[in-house]
Design a protein around this motif. Structure first.
Motif, short mmCIF file in Angstrom:
data_model
loop_
_atom_site.label_atom_id
_atom_site.label_comp_id
_atom_site.label_asym_id
_atom_site.label_seq_id
_atom_site.Cartn_x
_atom_site.Cartn_y
_atom_site.Cartn_z
N LEU A 119 -44.92 9.00 2.07
CA LEU A 119 -46.21 9.67 2.02
C LEU A 119 -46.23 11.42 2.40
CD1 LEU A 119 -49.38 7.40 2.42
CD2 LEU A 119 -48.45 8.50 0.39
N ALA A 177 -50.08 5.35 -3.74
CA ALA A 177 -51.36 5.09 -3.13
C ALA A 177 -52.13 3.96 -3.90
CB ALA A 177 -52.49 6.33 -3.69
N THR A 191 -53.11 0.57 -1.67
CA THR A 191 -54.46 0.47 -1.90
C THR A 191 -54.50 -1.42 -2.35
OG1 THR A 191 -55.29 2.36 -2.81
CG2 THR A 191 -56.65 0.30 -3.07
#
Length: 73
Positions: free
Chosen positions: A33, A63, A67
């Protein structure tokens, strides 16, 4: 030149993100990230949009994986 750097950073991040799709390796996305964010910034400073868009796609992949894994797994 910044666009090429954004592409290179995106490729390095993608090399980290692809194995992180395997269950129990999702934590590796957290290492990718910051690199992705740097690539997005460099791509935004460039006159072309290709590097930035590539980094945004890699960010989307990381992402979604984070998630689905609850942020850790």
């Amino acid at each position: 030149m910044l666009n090429v750097l954004a592409y290179l950073i995106g490729l390095v991040s993608l090399i980290i993100v692809i194995p992180a799709q395997i269950p129990l390796l999702g934590w590796a996305n957290w290492f990718a990230l910051p690199l992705i964010v740097v690539g997005i910034i460099l791509g935004a400073l460039s006159s072309k949009d290709g590097g930035r868009n590539f980094c945004l796609v890699v960010l989307l992949i990381a992402a979604v994986r984070l998630t689905l894994g609850g942020g850790l797994i």
